[in-house]
Design a protein around this motif. Structure first.
Motif, PDB file in Angstrom:
ATOM      1  N   TYR A   5      66.934 -32.580 -48.320  1.00 27.85           N
ATOM      2  CA  TYR A   5      65.630 -33.389 -48.383  1.00 27.85           C
ATOM      3  C   TYR A   5      66.174 -34.969 -47.893  1.00 27.85           C
ATOM      4  N   VAL A   6      65.511 -35.961 -46.742  1.00 25.80           N
ATOM      5  CA  VAL A   6      65.933 -37.004 -46.997  1.00 25.80           C
ATOM      6  C   VAL A   6      64.896 -38.216 -46.937  1.00 25.80           C
ATOM      7  N   GLY A   7      63.734 -37.928 -48.117  1.00 25.29           N
ATOM      8  CA  GLY A   7      63.856 -38.498 -48.318  1.00 25.29           C
ATOM      9  C   GLY A   7      61.745 -38.258 -47.416  1.00 25.29           C
ATOM     10  N   ASN A   8      60.821 -40.016 -48.117  1.00 27.78           N
ATOM     11  CA  ASN A   8      59.409 -39.621 -47.264  1.00 27.78           C
ATOM     12  C   ASN A   8      59.589 -40.260 -45.733  1.00 27.78           C
ATOM     13  N   VAL A   9      59.278 -40.193 -44.999  1.00 24.20           N
ATOM     14  CA  VAL A   9      58.919 -40.338 -44.187  1.00 24.20           C
ATOM     15  C   VAL A   9      57.520 -40.817 -43.322  1.00 24.20           C
ATOM     16  N   GLU A  10      57.439 -41.294 -42.516  1.00 24.75           N
ATOM     17  CA  GLU A  10      55.586 -41.961 -41.750  1.00 24.75           C
ATOM     18  C   GLU A  10      55.834 -41.363 -40.164  1.00 24.75           C
ATOM     19  N   GLY A  11      54.975 -41.777 -40.186  1.00 29.94           N
ATOM     20  CA  GLY A  11      54.362 -40.903 -39.005  1.00 29.94           C
ATOM     21  C   GLY A  11      55.038 -41.289 -37.868  1.00 29.94           C
ATOM     22  N   ARG A  12      55.562 -42.390 -37.586  1.00 30.36           N
ATOM     23  CA  ARG A  12      55.826 -43.098 -36.264  1.00 30.36           C
ATOM     24  C   ARG A  12      57.578 -42.631 -36.413  1.00 30.36           C
ATOM     25  N   ASP A  13      58.288 -41.513 -37.156  1.00 27.65           N
ATOM     26  CA  ASP A  13      59.202 -41.057 -37.448  1.00 27.65           C
ATOM     27  C   ASP A  13      59.421 -39.643 -36.998  1.00 27.65           C
ATOM     28  N   ILE A  14      58.323 -38.951 -36.656  1.00 28.16           N
ATOM     29  CA  ILE A  14      57.675 -37.631 -36.253  1.00 28.16           C
ATOM     30  C   ILE A  14      58.324 -37.561 -34.330  1.00 28.16           C
ATOM     31  N   PRO A  15      57.314 -38.313 -33.809  1.00 25.11           N
ATOM     32  CA  PRO A  15      57.594 -38.456 -32.347  1.00 25.11           C
ATOM     33  C   PRO A  15      58.904 -38.715 -31.503  1.00 25.11           C
ATOM     34  N   ALA A  16      60.243 -40.162 -33.097  1.00 28.37           N
ATOM     35  CA  ALA A  16      60.967 -39.974 -32.635  1.00 28.37           C
ATOM     36  C   ALA A  16      61.509 -39.016 -32.824  1.00 28.37           C
ATOM     37  N   GLY A  17      61.476 -37.693 -33.969  1.00 29.46           N
ATOM     38  CA  GLY A  17      62.526 -36.670 -33.721  1.00 29.46           C
ATOM     39  C   GLY A  17      63.477 -37.400 -34.828  1.00 29.46           C
ATOM     40  N   GLU A  18      63.775 -38.935 -35.677  1.00 32.24           N
ATOM     41  CA  GLU A  18      64.686 -39.428 -36.719  1.00 32.24           C
ATOM     42  C   GLU A  18      64.562 -39.670 -37.305  1.00 32.24           C
TER      43      GLU A  18
END
Length: 337
Positions: free
Chosen positions: A209-222
């Protein structure tokens, strides 16, 4: 021998597209693979006769005279049409006469029938739809993408487990990084369910688990400079993100055609458009049921059906269902008490 059942009556252009997709897939798959075309035999045979290069020696036609329409209520349709292509195809897998099922038909009916006929693996609270999202690097698996609009924290942890197994088995990610979709990265962000899930995931063994991610992290792939493989969320949020993603890709291509059409002729744009095309990814797995089920867009072209068969083949070869069962067995796939 590996047998993949394909709902030949499910898509918008059935059975022509399904038959063509099956023919294309068999040209790529090893000889031990067969495709079972499920649906109205006469219609399927007519489509086969018009399909160039279909290897009839590796195709079985299984009659299913009833069809579930896109607008029908899922449970009523499954119970009222026991000889539908969806029910017959899944029944084959339940009896051990098939190894996977693919449909571009009524999504709700496929989910309902899969849960009723195949059942969930012990320990799985809810099945989830996993969708691959194109990114600037490698595709990210987002689940749930629409099967469950309301989820509790432990169900979100279950989705993280399901996504981890799929990323390992089918995507070839040896140690998949899992994020929880939220409105911010900080511990205190999100609603009560997401906050609880975040705390549980931090303590859950078997998940990186790398923690909470935001919507912008999905298209970045990281996320925070590290590759991202799986994103867990409830089906309401996941489906909203999915539909926005699909429309954003269409807007991008439309703008390119209008403003700089010459750019689309560049050699590199072929790969860009391929990445943005949902047909490249085939279909979305329904994870958590005892078997392999792939759900496709109703408007899927033959290429999408071909790639869905490829994904199903990989899921069967990698023993995805068995590995999910092991993940959720006693001592695994759980959350801290």
């Amino acid at each position: 021998m590996i047998r993949i059942a394909l709902d030949a009556m499910g898509g918008d252009n059935a059975p022509r597209v399904e038959v063509e997709g099956a023919a294309q897939a068999l040209r790529e798959l090893p000889p031990e693979f067969r495709v079972q075309l499920i649906g109205r035999s006469a219609d399927i045979e007519t489509a086969l006769a018009k399909t160039t290069g279909a290897d009839r020696s590796r195709i079985d036609v299984v009659d299913a005279p009833e069809v579930v329409g896109m607008g029908e209520k899922p449970l009523a349709a499954i119970r009222g049409k026991p000889r539908s292509s969806i029910a017959v195809g899944l029944e084959l897998q339940k009896k051990g006469d098939s190894d996977a099922f693919i449909s571009a038909g009524n999504t709700g009916a496929v989910m309902a029938a899969s849960t009723l006929l195949l059942r969930l693996h012990p320990g799985v609270q809810r099945a989830a739809i996993g969708t691959l999202f194109p990114t600037a690097t490698q595709p990210v698996l987002v689940l749930d993408a629409g099967a469950n609009v309301d989820c509790d924290a432990r169900e979100l942890v279950g989705f993280a487990h399901l996504g981890t197994v799929y990323a390992r088995d089918v995507l070839g990610r040896s140690s998949p990084a899992v994020g929880l979709l939220n409105v911010g990265e900080e511990d205190e962000k999100g609603n009560a369910v997401v906050k609880e899930a975040h705390q549980l995931l931090k303590q859950t063994p078997g998940i990186r688990y790398v923690g909470n991610v935001e919507g912008r992290d999905i298209p970045a792939g990281e996320c925070r400079g590290e590759p991202l493989d799986v994103v867990a969320c409830d089906g309401f949020v996941g489906n909203v993100v999915l539909k926005f993603y699909e429309s954003a890709a269409r807007v991008f291509v439309s703008l390119m055609k209008r403003e700089v059409p010459e750019v689309l002729k560049l050699a590199g744009m072929t790969n860009v458009l391929k990445v943005l095309d949902y047909a490249t990814y085939g279909g979305a797995p329904l994870l958590g049921v005892r078997g392999v089920v792939i759900i496709c867009h109703g408007s899927s072209p033959a290429k999408a059906i071909r790639n869905a068969i490829r994904v199903a083949a990989q899921a069967v070869r990698s023993h995805l269902s068995d590995d999910i069962a092991a993940e959720f067995a006693v001592g695994g796939g759980g959350v801290p008490a």
